[in-house]
Motif scaffolding. Structure first.
Motif, PDB file in Angstrom:
ATOM      1  N   MET A 568     -56.237   6.135 -12.567  1.00  0.00           N
ATOM      2  CA  MET A 568     -55.550   5.825 -11.118  1.00  0.00           C
ATOM      3  C   MET A 568     -55.074   4.480 -11.185  1.00  0.00           C
ATOM      4  O   MET A 568     -55.799   3.714 -11.893  1.00  0.00           O
ATOM      5  CB  MET A 568     -56.608   5.937 -10.051  1.00  0.00           C
ATOM      6  N   ASP A 569     -53.951   4.494 -10.823  1.00  0.00           N
ATOM      7  CA  ASP A 569     -52.971   2.906 -10.846  1.00  0.00           C
ATOM      8  C   ASP A 569     -52.881   2.730  -9.278  1.00  0.00           C
ATOM      9  O   ASP A 569     -52.199   3.269  -8.700  1.00  0.00           O
ATOM     10  CB  ASP A 569     -52.151   2.887 -11.693  1.00  0.00           C
ATOM     11  N   VAL A 570     -52.967   1.397  -9.045  1.00  0.00           N
ATOM     12  CA  VAL A 570     -52.661   0.817  -7.617  1.00  0.00           C
ATOM     13  C   VAL A 570     -51.960  -0.369  -7.643  1.00  0.00           C
ATOM     14  O   VAL A 570     -52.370  -1.367  -8.293  1.00  0.00           O
ATOM     15  CB  VAL A 570     -53.900   0.575  -6.827  1.00  0.00           C
ATOM     16  N   LYS A 571     -50.621  -0.267  -7.381  1.00  0.00           N
ATOM     17  CA  LYS A 571     -49.564  -1.344  -7.327  1.00  0.00           C
ATOM     18  C   LYS A 571     -49.020  -1.615  -5.908  1.00  0.00           C
ATOM     19  O   LYS A 571     -48.298  -0.730  -5.608  1.00  0.00           O
ATOM     20  CB  LYS A 571     -48.636  -1.389  -8.434  1.00  0.00           C
ATOM     21  N   GLY A 572     -49.742  -2.556  -5.134  1.00  0.00           N
ATOM     22  CA  GLY A 572     -49.347  -2.673  -3.855  1.00  0.00           C
ATOM     23  C   GLY A 572     -49.561  -1.544  -3.090  1.00  0.00           C
ATOM     24  O   GLY A 572     -50.710  -1.049  -3.026  1.00  0.00           O
ATOM     25  N   SER A 573     -48.595  -0.884  -2.326  1.00  0.00           N
ATOM     26  CA  SER A 573     -48.722   0.303  -1.729  1.00  0.00           C
ATOM     27  C   SER A 573     -48.508   1.667  -2.378  1.00  0.00           C
ATOM     28  O   SER A 573     -48.838   2.503  -1.730  1.00  0.00           O
ATOM     29  CB  SER A 573     -47.789   0.238  -0.542  1.00  0.00           C
ATOM     30  N   MET A 574     -48.071   1.543  -3.634  1.00  0.00           N
ATOM     31  CA  MET A 574     -47.969   2.652  -4.471  1.00  0.00           C
ATOM     32  C   MET A 574     -49.097   2.912  -5.035  1.00  0.00           C
ATOM     33  O   MET A 574     -49.837   1.993  -5.838  1.00  0.00           O
ATOM     34  CB  MET A 574     -47.090   2.457  -5.579  1.00  0.00           C
ATOM     35  N   VAL A 575     -49.781   4.231  -4.987  1.00  0.00           N
ATOM     36  CA  VAL A 575     -51.019   4.593  -5.822  1.00  0.00           C
ATOM     37  C   VAL A 575     -50.779   5.999  -6.478  1.00  0.00           C
ATOM     38  O   VAL A 575     -49.972   6.805  -6.123  1.00  0.00           O
ATOM     39  CB  VAL A 575     -51.918   5.140  -4.653  1.00  0.00           C
ATOM     40  N   THR A 576     -51.024   5.929  -7.865  1.00  0.00           N
ATOM     41  CA  THR A 576     -50.542   6.761  -8.741  1.00  0.00           C
ATOM     42  C   THR A 576     -51.833   7.393  -9.506  1.00  0.00           C
ATOM     43  O   THR A 576     -52.705   6.695  -9.883  1.00  0.00           O
ATOM     44  CB  THR A 576     -49.563   6.548  -9.847  1.00  0.00           C
ATOM     45  N   ILE A 577     -51.802   8.766  -9.539  1.00  0.00           N
ATOM     46  CA  ILE A 577     -52.938   9.419 -10.339  1.00  0.00           C
ATOM     47  C   ILE A 577     -52.520  10.080 -11.489  1.00  0.00           C
ATOM     48  O   ILE A 577     -51.255  10.805 -11.460  1.00  0.00           O
ATOM     49  CB  ILE A 577     -53.697  10.379  -9.304  1.00  0.00           C
ATOM     50  N   THR A 578     -52.794   9.806 -12.644  1.00  0.00           N
ATOM     51  CA  THR A 578     -52.395  10.649 -14.075  1.00  0.00           C
ATOM     52  C   THR A 578     -53.407  11.338 -14.682  1.00  0.00           C
ATOM     53  O   THR A 578     -54.540  10.823 -14.718  1.00  0.00           O
ATOM     54  CB  THR A 578     -51.924   9.523 -14.726  1.00  0.00           C
ATOM     55  N   ILE A 579     -52.982  12.477 -14.973  1.00  0.00           N
ATOM     56  CA  ILE A 579     -53.582  13.413 -15.614  1.00  0.00           C
ATOM     57  C   ILE A 579     -53.374  13.662 -17.164  1.00  0.00           C
ATOM     58  O   ILE A 579     -52.077  14.453 -17.037  1.00  0.00           O
ATOM     59  CB  ILE A 579     -54.265  14.498 -15.095  1.00  0.00           C
ATOM     60  N   GLU A 580     -53.998  13.414 -18.180  1.00  0.00           N
ATOM     61  CA  GLU A 580     -53.159  13.612 -19.391  1.00  0.00           C
ATOM     62  C   GLU A 580     -53.659  14.972 -20.096  1.00  0.00           C
ATOM     63  O   GLU A 580     -54.796  15.305 -19.841  1.00  0.00           O
ATOM     64  CB  GLU A 580     -53.666  12.560 -20.234  1.00  0.00           C
ATOM     65  N   ARG A 581     -52.787  15.517 -20.891  1.00  0.00           N
ATOM     66  CA  ARG A 581     -53.078  16.836 -21.573  1.00  0.00           C
ATOM     67  C   ARG A 581     -53.728  17.866 -20.520  1.00  0.00           C
ATOM     68  O   ARG A 581     -54.943  18.334 -20.691  1.00  0.00           O
ATOM     69  CB  ARG A 581     -54.055  16.628 -22.654  1.00  0.00           C
ATOM     70  N   VAL A 582     -52.745  18.204 -19.621  1.00  0.00           N
ATOM     71  CA  VAL A 582     -53.574  19.067 -18.403  1.00  0.00           C
ATOM     72  C   VAL A 582     -53.952  20.329 -18.931  1.00  0.00           C
ATOM     73  O   VAL A 582     -53.309  20.788 -20.057  1.00  0.00           O
ATOM     74  CB  VAL A 582     -52.508  19.106 -17.424  1.00  0.00           C
ATOM     75  N   CYS A 583     -54.708  21.073 -18.710  1.00  0.00           N
ATOM     76  CA  CYS A 583     -55.381  22.509 -19.029  1.00  0.00           C
ATOM     77  C   CYS A 583     -55.801  23.240 -17.721  1.00  0.00           C
ATOM     78  O   CYS A 583     -55.519  22.478 -16.826  1.00  0.00           O
ATOM     79  CB  CYS A 583     -56.452  22.207 -19.784  1.00  0.00           C
ATOM     80  N   ASN A 584     -55.934  24.428 -18.041  1.00  0.00           N
ATOM     81  CA  ASN A 584     -56.147  25.359 -16.899  1.00  0.00           C
ATOM     82  C   ASN A 584     -57.364  24.967 -15.940  1.00  0.00           C
ATOM     83  O   ASN A 584     -57.361  25.238 -14.715  1.00  0.00           O
ATOM     84  CB  ASN A 584     -56.540  26.670 -17.438  1.00  0.00           C
ATOM     85  N   GLU A 585     -58.388  24.319 -16.310  1.00  0.00           N
ATOM     86  CA  GLU A 585     -59.239  23.737 -15.473  1.00  0.00           C
ATOM     87  C   GLU A 585     -59.215  22.563 -14.529  1.00  0.00           C
ATOM     88  O   GLU A 585     -59.590  22.231 -13.369  1.00  0.00           O
ATOM     89  CB  GLU A 585     -60.698  22.995 -16.522  1.00  0.00           C
ATOM     90  N   ASP A 586     -57.762  21.997 -14.777  1.00  0.00           N
ATOM     91  CA  ASP A 586     -57.168  20.744 -13.965  1.00  0.00           C
ATOM     92  C   ASP A 586     -56.413  21.470 -12.766  1.00  0.00           C
ATOM     93  O   ASP A 586     -55.932  20.893 -11.713  1.00  0.00           O
ATOM     94  CB  ASP A 586     -56.328  19.983 -14.520  1.00  0.00           C
ATOM     95  N   THR A 587     -56.297  22.906 -12.789  1.00  0.00           N
ATOM     96  CA  THR A 587     -55.928  23.779 -11.703  1.00  0.00           C
ATOM     97  C   THR A 587     -56.867  23.479 -10.323  1.00  0.00           C
ATOM     98  O   THR A 587     -57.908  23.545 -10.455  1.00  0.00           O
ATOM     99  CB  THR A 587     -55.846  25.072 -11.825  1.00  0.00           C
ATOM    100  N   GLY A 588     -56.277  23.238  -9.134  1.00  0.00           N
ATOM    101  CA  GLY A 588     -56.988  23.022  -7.826  1.00  0.00           C
ATOM    102  C   GLY A 588     -56.306  22.341  -6.863  1.00  0.00           C
ATOM    103  O   GLY A 588     -55.126  21.823  -6.941  1.00  0.00           O
ATOM    104  N   LYS A 589     -56.956  22.073  -5.903  1.00  0.00           N
ATOM    105  CA  LYS A 589     -56.673  21.290  -4.568  1.00  0.00           C
ATOM    106  C   LYS A 589     -56.749  19.932  -4.504  1.00  0.00           C
ATOM    107  O   LYS A 589     -58.128  19.590  -4.820  1.00  0.00           O
ATOM    108  CB  LYS A 589     -57.090  22.091  -3.474  1.00  0.00           C
ATOM    109  N   TYR A 590     -55.898  18.926  -4.688  1.00  0.00           N
ATOM    110  CA  TYR A 590     -56.254  17.505  -4.847  1.00  0.00           C
ATOM    111  C   TYR A 590     -55.925  16.861  -3.437  1.00  0.00           C
ATOM    112  O   TYR A 590     -54.836  17.308  -2.797  1.00  0.00           O
ATOM    113  CB  TYR A 590     -55.599  16.768  -5.943  1.00  0.00           C
ATOM    114  N   SER A 591     -56.584  15.909  -3.175  1.00  0.00           N
ATOM    115  CA  SER A 591     -56.463  15.177  -1.969  1.00  0.00           C
ATOM    116  C   SER A 591     -56.735  13.690  -2.201  1.00  0.00           C
ATOM    117  O   SER A 591     -57.561  13.287  -2.927  1.00  0.00           O
ATOM    118  CB  SER A 591     -57.128  15.929  -0.644  1.00  0.00           C
ATOM    119  N   ILE A 592     -55.915  12.989  -1.552  1.00  0.00           N
ATOM    120  CA  ILE A 592     -56.112  11.564  -1.511  1.00  0.00           C
ATOM    121  C   ILE A 592     -56.489  11.146   0.139  1.00  0.00           C
ATOM    122  O   ILE A 592     -56.070  11.542   0.931  1.00  0.00           O
ATOM    123  CB  ILE A 592     -54.879  10.599  -1.678  1.00  0.00           C
ATOM    124  N   TYR A 593     -57.834  10.502   0.012  1.00  0.00           N
ATOM    125  CA  TYR A 593     -58.407   9.964   1.311  1.00  0.00           C
ATOM    126  C   TYR A 593     -58.383   8.364   1.589  1.00  0.00           C
ATOM    127  O   TYR A 593     -58.820   7.719   0.601  1.00  0.00           O
ATOM    128  CB  TYR A 593     -59.757  10.571   1.184  1.00  0.00           C
TER     129      TYR A 593
END
Length: 633
Positions: A568-593
């Motif tokens: 996860m990278d936070v720069k000011g108001s910009m929030v970015t989540i990075t998942i490298e080499r995605v695979c089937n187990e990365d499938t799902g519902k993601y949420s930012i709180y």
């Protein structure tokens, strides 16, 4: 010998770190330092020894210098001569460190420290003496001794300068007086603030104080009943800038009492106090319950009207709602939706009439059955009877509007708190420019200015009092002239009516600030993101909030631990989540709180990972880098 001294009047804009003490034998010429390291407290005991230089029976003078980050200050004036001998008197010694806080026009709070020498028995009370500066006539102001080391002094004359001293009492008698306090003028300083007692947007009961000035080293020191800090298990203290807020965690009668606050390391006294009574607590608890359990009051229950052609109308009346209120009607657990039912035909015609003559300029929408006549600026020439007629081969129907009654239809003046202030208004059937309005406060004509804004719409005439103060209390009168005669409407904005309106204004103002500052996901995520396995997924969104919100990411409602492939990278108001080499187990519902003290919000996205050679299911279009996204509808 135990020596005490006063703090300097001017602290140099920073915290006092300690003091250096000098002593002087009356039989000698030179002064000698008592301490090498600064003394943090304003009390020092000097022992009789070869090192200290004190000798029994000799007379000594003392002087002190204060030190802060900038250095050591100027030396004080020498003390009186003191004989180095043991005290054996049965009465207590003098109290010390007599000082004043909460100085106002006719009162102040006096504090002192208990004597270091108590005599033959414990101290049982204190007497306080007062005299005007320049006079040597001391007057005892309490008939009965006070048991505490503080007392409120009332009945002072505004602008006069006073000096105070304190004497301690035990069963052997009254001891010698303390050194006099610094002279103090009984006058409320400009910009003085008092403690604000209220309920915040989350329903917490609080006391808040805003300092008119404060240094970097300054602290807010809260006290309960002037006996020390409040119980940390019962209160929580928040500070931001020049404002300190004390929040009651679980309010009860255990919290009743006097709360005071002082600002340290400032040259002039900045302090205030507030008494929380049982009556205050009951009102605040009621307000807290209303905020946490909001109810919309029903003025009436459901009413049933049977209309022509078998139509049935269900209606009820509630208290006035804000423009942001939403209405949802539920029937058998399903929400009812409004659908147009105009019963129109191709030959249906619509016409506006004014004074029994056809009026041009009307607009008719056959899809919704809505007929509109827009009069951009109503004048006296527009006064009269208006009629809308709809007709076809089946017949005709009409409705009429009488635009002639003017100010006579005005409702009594009403008081409406807003987030900007307090609005006094009347609803009228219609209002036009040729009608004249005049507002009065305490029978004195008002003019629209910075804090008083008068205005009108076609159906309302109002006076808006911005940032209301005590000076705005009193009777308000609206004089209406409709071209023929004058009419007056009055209301009294004082007493409980003013207090209730002011309290509601403050609540609305705080709620507006909270809504503006609460945590948000400003630019949201897509509904769905589809990506080929072994690619790198980047999801970016913007967040906002003051204070800056706490950020938590979830996958399938479980907190994500950012390690290995997840970053996860936070720069000011910009929030970015990075998942490298995605695979089937990365499938799902993601949420930012995101959450701060004013509120929280959640943004969601569903991630779907497909294998090499597969075609993503759905209508999404693949974008470069192998990610397919569907935007919210």
């Amino acid at each position: 010998m135990t020596i005490g001294w006063k703090a300097p009047k001017r602290k140099g804009g920073t915290k006092i770190l300690g003091y250096f003490l000098d002593q002087h034998d009356s039989s000698e010429r030179d002064w000698h330092g008592v301490n090498i390291q600064p003394i943090p407290r304003r009390v020092c005991t000097v022992l009789i020894s070869a090192v200290s230089g004190l000798e029994q029976g000799h007379l000594y003078q003392f002087r002190a210098r204060a030190m802060n980050l900038a250095g050591v200050g100027e030396v004080s004036e020498p003390s009186d001569l003191f004989r180095c001998e043991e005290w054996t008197m049965p009465q207590p010694g003098p109290p010390y460190d007599v000082r004043c806080t909460e100085v106002r026009d006719s009162s102040l709070q006096l504090h002192w420290e208990a004597p270091l020498y108590t005599g033959a028995a414990p101290v049982t009370g204190y007497y306080v003496d007062m005299c005007e500066e320049g006079s040597e006539e001391w007057k005892q102001i309490n008939k009965q001794p006070v048991a505490t080391t503080h007392m409120k002094v009332s009945g002072l004359e505004t602008g006069k300068c006073y000096v105070f001293r304190v004497r301690a009492l035990n069963k052997a008698g009254i001891g010698p007086p303390s050194l006099p306090s610094d002279p103090v003028v009984a006058k409320t300083r400009p910009g003085t603030n008092e403690i604000e007692l209220g309920v915040d947007e989350e329903g917490f009961i609080y006391m808040a104080f805003e300092a008119p000035e404060k240094n970097e080293s300054s602290e807010f020191i809260w006290s309960k009943d002037y006996e020390g800090p409040p119980d940390p298990d019962r209160v929580e203290i928040e500070e931001k800038g020049n404002r300190s807020k004390l929040i009651l965690k679980e309010p009860s009668e255990k919290d009743l009492g006097v709360y005071s606050v002082e600002v340290t390391d400032v040259d002039d006294d900045i302090s205030a106090s507030c008494t929380l009574t049982k009556e205050d607590l009951d009102k605040l608890l009621k307000r807290s319950h209303e905020i946490r359990n909001p109810l919309i009051k029903l003025i009436s229950g459901w009413n049933i009207d049977v209309l022509e052609k078998g139509e049935v109308r269900l209606w009820l009346e509630v208290e006035k709602l804000s423009p942001k209120a939403e209405l949802h009607l539920i029937f058998n657990d399903k929400e009812l939706k409004s659908t147009p039912a105009t019963n129109l035909r191709k030959d249906t015609k619509f016409q506006w009439f004014f004074k029994q003559k056809a009026r041009a300029g009307g607009v008719f929408d056959p899809q919704t059955g809505t007929g509109t006549l827009c009069i951009k600026k109503v004048t006296k020439a527009d006064e009269g009877q208006y009629k809308a007629v709809v007709s076809d081969q089946r017949g005709e129907d009409c409705t009429q509007l009488d635009l002639t009654k003017g100010a006579l239809s005005a409702t009594p003046l009403k008081i409406q708190p807003t987030e900007e202030g307090i609005q006094i208004y009347t609803d009228v059937k219609y209002f036009t420019d040729y009608m004249k309005t005049t507002w009065y406060h305490k029978d004195k004509q008002l003019e629209s200015r910075d804090r008083m804004k008068a205005g009108s719409t076609m159906n309302r005439i109002w006076l808006h009092i911005l940032n209301p103060t005590e000076a705005d209390k009193g009777k308000y009168t609206l004089e209406l002239f409709d071209g023929n005669s004058s009419h007056k409407l009055s209301t009294d904005l004082s007493g409980q009516a003013f207090e209730d309106a002011l309290a509601e204004h403050r609540r609305l103002k705080e709620a507006a600030i909270a809504e503006k500052r609460r945590a948000r996901v400003v630019q949201g995520l897509p509904d769905v993101a589809t990506i080929m396995e072994d690619k790198t997924l980047c999801l970016t969104c913007c967040v906002s909030g003051d204070p800056y919100p706490e950020i938590t990411w979830f996958k399938n409602e479980k907190v994500i631990a950012f390690k290995d492939r997840y970053k996860m990278d936070v720069k000011g108001s910009m929030v970015t989540i990075t998942i490298e080499r995605v695979c089937n187990e990365d499938t799902g519902k993601y949420s930012i709180y995101v959450k701060n003290k004013y509120g929280s919000e959640t943004g969601q996205v569903t991630i779907s990972v497909y294998k090499h050679g597969e075609i993503p299911i759905g209508t999404e279009q693949e974008i470069p880098a192998g990610i397919t996204m569907r935007k919210p509808k």
